[in-house]
Design a protein around this motif. Structure first.
Motif, short mmCIF file in Angstrom:
data_model
loop_
_atom_site.label_atom_id
_atom_site.label_comp_id
_atom_site.label_asym_id
_atom_site.label_seq_id
_atom_site.Cartn_x
_atom_site.Cartn_y
_atom_site.Cartn_z
N ALA A 80 0.83 -1.20 0.00
CA ALA A 80 0.00 0.00 0.00
C ALA A 80 0.87 1.26 0.00
O ALA A 80 0.58 2.21 -0.73
N ASN A 81 1.94 1.27 0.78
CA ASN A 81 2.82 2.43 0.81
C ASN A 81 3.57 2.61 -0.51
O ASN A 81 3.77 3.73 -0.97
N LEU A 82 3.98 1.50 -1.12
CA LEU A 82 4.61 1.59 -2.44
C LEU A 82 3.64 2.16 -3.47
O LEU A 82 4.02 2.99 -4.31
N GLY A 83 2.39 1.72 -3.41
CA GLY A 83 1.38 2.26 -4.31
C GLY A 83 1.15 3.74 -4.10
O GLY A 83 0.99 4.50 -5.05
N LEU A 84 1.15 4.16 -2.84
CA LEU A 84 0.97 5.58 -2.54
C LEU A 84 2.14 6.41 -3.06
O LEU A 84 1.94 7.48 -3.63
N VAL A 85 3.35 5.91 -2.89
CA VAL A 85 4.53 6.63 -3.39
C VAL A 85 4.48 6.75 -4.91
O VAL A 85 4.74 7.82 -5.48
N LEU A 86 4.13 5.67 -5.59
CA LEU A 86 4.03 5.72 -7.06
C LEU A 86 2.92 6.66 -7.51
O LEU A 86 3.07 7.40 -8.49
N PHE A 87 1.78 6.67 -6.79
CA PHE A 87 0.69 7.56 -7.13
C PHE A 87 1.11 9.02 -6.96
O PHE A 87 0.84 9.86 -7.83
N LEU A 88 1.77 9.33 -5.85
CA LEU A 88 2.22 10.71 -5.63
C LEU A 88 3.29 11.11 -6.65
O LEU A 88 3.36 12.28 -7.04
N PHE A 89 4.11 10.17 -7.08
CA PHE A 89 5.08 10.45 -8.14
C PHE A 89 4.36 10.82 -9.43
O PHE A 89 4.74 11.78 -10.11
N LEU A 90 3.31 10.08 -9.77
CA LEU A 90 2.55 10.40 -10.98
C LEU A 90 1.85 11.74 -10.86
O LEU A 90 1.77 12.50 -11.83
N VAL A 91 1.33 12.06 -9.68
CA VAL A 91 0.71 13.37 -9.48
C VAL A 91 1.75 14.46 -9.65
O VAL A 91 1.49 15.51 -10.28
N GLY A 92 2.95 14.25 -9.13
CA GLY A 92 4.02 15.23 -9.29
C GLY A 92 4.42 15.43 -10.74
O GLY A 92 4.79 16.53 -11.14
N LEU A 93 4.35 14.37 -11.55
CA LEU A 93 4.67 14.51 -12.96
C LEU A 93 3.64 15.35 -13.70
O LEU A 93 3.94 16.00 -14.70
N GLU A 94 2.41 15.34 -13.23
CA GLU A 94 1.34 16.07 -13.91
C GLU A 94 1.21 17.52 -13.46
O GLU A 94 0.41 18.26 -14.02
N VAL A 95 1.98 17.96 -12.46
CA VAL A 95 1.90 19.33 -11.98
C VAL A 95 2.50 20.27 -13.02
O VAL A 95 3.61 20.06 -13.49
N ASP A 96 1.73 21.29 -13.38
CA ASP A 96 2.20 22.30 -14.32
C ASP A 96 2.72 23.48 -13.52
O ASP A 96 1.94 24.24 -12.93
N LEU A 97 4.04 23.63 -13.46
CA LEU A 97 4.65 24.69 -12.67
C LEU A 97 4.35 26.07 -13.21
O LEU A 97 4.33 27.05 -12.46
N ARG A 98 4.08 26.20 -14.51
CA ARG A 98 3.73 27.51 -15.08
C ARG A 98 2.42 28.02 -14.48
O ARG A 98 2.29 29.21 -14.19
N TYR A 99 1.47 27.12 -14.26
CA TYR A 99 0.20 27.52 -13.65
C TYR A 99 0.42 27.92 -12.19
O TYR A 99 -0.18 28.88 -11.72
N LEU A 100 1.30 27.23 -11.50
CA LEU A 100 1.59 27.57 -10.10
C LEU A 100 2.29 28.92 -9.99
O LEU A 100 1.96 29.73 -9.13
N VAL A 101 3.23 29.19 -10.88
CA VAL A 101 3.96 30.46 -10.85
C VAL A 101 3.03 31.62 -11.19
O VAL A 101 3.11 32.70 -10.59
N SER A 102 2.13 31.42 -12.12
CA SER A 102 1.22 32.51 -12.51
C SER A 102 0.16 32.79 -11.45
O SER A 102 -0.41 33.88 -11.42
N ASN A 103 -0.12 31.85 -10.56
CA ASN A 103 -1.16 32.03 -9.53
C ASN A 103 -0.59 31.91 -8.12
O ASN A 103 -1.26 31.41 -7.22
N TRP A 104 0.62 32.39 -7.89
CA TRP A 104 1.26 32.19 -6.59
C TRP A 104 0.62 33.05 -5.51
O TRP A 104 0.57 32.64 -4.35
N LYS A 105 0.11 34.24 -5.84
CA LYS A 105 -0.46 35.11 -4.81
C LYS A 105 -1.72 34.52 -4.18
O LYS A 105 -1.81 34.44 -2.95
N PRO A 106 -2.70 34.09 -4.97
CA PRO A 106 -3.88 33.46 -4.32
C PRO A 106 -3.52 32.16 -3.60
O PRO A 106 -4.09 31.86 -2.54
#
Length: 194
Positions: free
Chosen positions: A116-142
């Motif tokens: 279960a912990n290995l599955g959680l780590v792999l899931f969070l890794f996949l979520v991290g791959l899908e994060v678009d940092l440009r969207y985060l940088v453009s909306n950092w104030k809110p």
């Protein structure tokens, strides 16, 4: 030619006789299948995969069955998994006599937790791959203001609750004396991170 034929037939007869006597005394070890009368849900530390497959199958099937009606009211699959975990745990199905000992014995839980912990780590890794940092940088104030308020409000309420709890329970017998500042910080942080 007859000597070769006799030699082959004598050798073949001896080999067949030797293999017949060897196979009668040297049988393969039992494999522990249902056809041999063994219980596959019995945990064997030498071969834990059998019970793990049963556990994983029950968990996956149960969550899939729960997701079917929940999808009609537009609930995500994770809600079915959370409800399935509660139902399969000690709160509901664990109250059935023998269920926990048969399907989720204590000795098999480290293997299940590891996967279960290995599955959680792999899931969070996949979520991290899908994060678009440009969207985060453009909306950092809110994002920063919502995050800060989301931490400050529970922290402040936790500090307010800590004052009443500290004064109520500080003189209880058997408690370790602690300063109010340390207690307030602990309760505030506990409220803020949950």
């Amino acid at each position: 030619m007859s000597t070769v034929t006799e030699f082959v037939s004598v050798t073949l007869t001896k080999t067949l006789a030797a293999s017949a006597s060897a196979s009668a005394t040297m049988r393969a070890a039992p494999q522990g299948g249902i056809l041999e009368g063994s219980n596959p849900s019995h945990y064997d530390s030498k071969n834990p995969i059998i019970l793990f497959i049963i556990q994983a199958g029950i968990i996956i099937l149960f969550c899939r069955l729960l997701h079917s009606p929940l999808s009609l009211i537009r609930q995500p699959r994770v809600i079915a998994e959370v409800i399935g975990g509660i139902l399969l745990g000690p709160s509901v199905m664990g109250r059935i006599p023998g269920f926990t000992n048969a399907i989720f014995p204590t000795a098999s839980l480290p293997n299940l937790n590891l996967v279960a912990n290995l599955g959680l780590v792999l899931f969070l890794f996949l979520v991290g791959l899908e994060v678009d940092l440009r969207y985060l940088v453009s909306n950092w104030k809110p994002a920063v203001s919502v995050g800060a308020l989301g931490m400050a409000l529970p922290f402040g309420l936790g500090c307010a609750i800590a004052y009443g709890l500290f004064n109520e329970f500080k003189d209880e017998p058997g408690t370790v004396p602690i300063s109010f500042g340390t207690y307030m910080l602990f309760i505030g942080v506990a409220m803020a991170i949950t």
